[in-house]
Design a protein around this motif. Sequence first.
Motif, PDB file in Angstrom:
ATOM      1  N   THR A  92       1.315  -1.440   0.362  1.00 22.22           N
ATOM      2  CA  THR A  92       0.006   0.334  -0.077  1.00 22.22           C
ATOM      3  C   THR A  92       1.001   1.231   0.299  1.00 22.22           C
ATOM      4  O   THR A  92       0.788   2.196  -0.728  1.00 22.22           O
ATOM      5  N   ALA A  93       2.133   1.075   0.718  1.00 20.47           N
ATOM      6  CA  ALA A  93       2.658   2.421   0.435  1.00 20.47           C
ATOM      7  C   ALA A  93       3.719   2.666  -0.727  1.00 20.47           C
ATOM      8  O   ALA A  93       3.704   3.945  -1.020  1.00 20.47           O
ATOM      9  N   GLU A  94       3.842   1.486  -1.334  1.00 23.66           N
ATOM     10  CA  GLU A  94       4.120   1.691  -3.291  1.00 23.66           C
ATOM     11  C   GLU A  94       3.413   2.259  -3.545  1.00 23.66           C
ATOM     12  O   GLU A  94       3.134   3.096  -4.398  1.00 23.66           O
ATOM     13  N   GLN A  95       1.967   1.974  -3.131  1.00 24.83           N
ATOM     14  CA  GLN A  95       0.750   2.507  -4.321  1.00 24.83           C
ATOM     15  C   GLN A  95       1.136   3.926  -4.324  1.00 24.83           C
ATOM     16  O   GLN A  95       0.107   4.719  -5.048  1.00 24.83           O
ATOM     17  N   LEU A  96       0.808   4.122  -2.864  1.00 23.48           N
ATOM     18  CA  LEU A  96       0.242   5.126  -2.621  1.00 23.48           C
ATOM     19  C   LEU A  96       1.173   6.007  -3.153  1.00 23.48           C
ATOM     20  O   LEU A  96       1.363   7.562  -3.497  1.00 23.48           O
ATOM     21  N   PHE A  97       2.281   6.615  -3.197  1.00 22.08           N
ATOM     22  CA  PHE A  97       3.767   6.846  -3.546  1.00 22.08           C
ATOM     23  C   PHE A  97       3.880   7.616  -4.615  1.00 22.08           C
ATOM     24  O   PHE A  97       3.816   8.172  -5.384  1.00 22.08           O
ATOM     25  N   ARG A 120      11.807   4.222   1.935  1.00 23.49           N
ATOM     26  CA  ARG A 120      13.810   5.082   1.524  1.00 23.49           C
ATOM     27  C   ARG A 120      14.966   4.123   0.874  1.00 23.49           C
ATOM     28  O   ARG A 120      15.321   4.415  -0.131  1.00 23.49           O
ATOM     29  N   PRO A 121      14.700   2.959   0.454  1.00 21.64           N
ATOM     30  CA  PRO A 121      15.748   2.379  -0.683  1.00 21.64           C
ATOM     31  C   PRO A 121      15.352   2.411  -1.679  1.00 21.64           C
ATOM     32  O   PRO A 121      16.050   2.700  -3.183  1.00 21.64           O
TER      33      PRO A 121
END
Length: 283
Positions: A92-97, A120-121
């Motif tokens: 979800t973090a990646e999708q929102l970003f 961060r990576p």
Amino acid sequence: MQNDISIIQFPNLPQVEVATNWLAKHRHQNPALEYALAHFLKGKIPPQARPAIMAIAHTSLTDRLVQDRIRGIVMAQSGNAVIALESSDQLTAEQLFKLSLPQGLPHKIQTSSQVKQWLRPRLLQHYSLEREHDSLVMVCTQAPDGGAGRWALPQDKPALQAYAEAYLAERGSGNLNQNWDDLIQQKRIAILEHQKQIVAVVKWGATLHQAIVVGIFTFPKFRRRGFAQRLMTFLIQKILEESSYPAIKLWVDSDNLKAIALYNSLGFQEMGTFYSGYFSSLK
């Protein structure tokens, strides 16, 4: 369940309120996003800082947004000047970003220490890091003894503007276009005088559930004389006695040991950390 994530872009106010309540109970700390969401709900975000992107990720089975089905939320200012993001899981973090990427470079990102580990990576792979820091989140629920200060008055506005300018010059953040009249009327800014001169200033705001201390500042030639401690004690007493908020939250750079020691002496307890990263260009 992660494959069933839905995204609400530009949610309505009731949906934002549900997400804000989810964030307040979230196990990871992101007070900057919590504070920004509260300002959004109260209509207090200035035009230049209004989000160009706002989205809520959820797994609700109906059109009604349910708090325990929320997976994350993101707010991004125009041009990605600031991206504030929180999530329960990496996908979800990646999708929102990704929703912010059409706006270009993420100049500043604020998130919890957990989401930092997920994003961060990728950020370091694609963007040049200018600087970053972890902030310690602290909460106080009981007023200390002592204290001195008063609420700011209209005649203090020249000194308050000097405070805003000095704060921006030293800390690299802040706003020179403060609505001092509103802050004064709402008793959101306190000052401490010494020999008829304002020596320390502190502002406070609020989320939906807690008071938030922001912008504490002692003018340089008056430092190391206990003025900040006295003013903070005054502010804590007034908030806990006169407002409906049961707790006061603040955040401080995790390597600012003197400030952390001050806040510990005032009864603040450590709750966790959150991350701010500043990026300058594509690699």
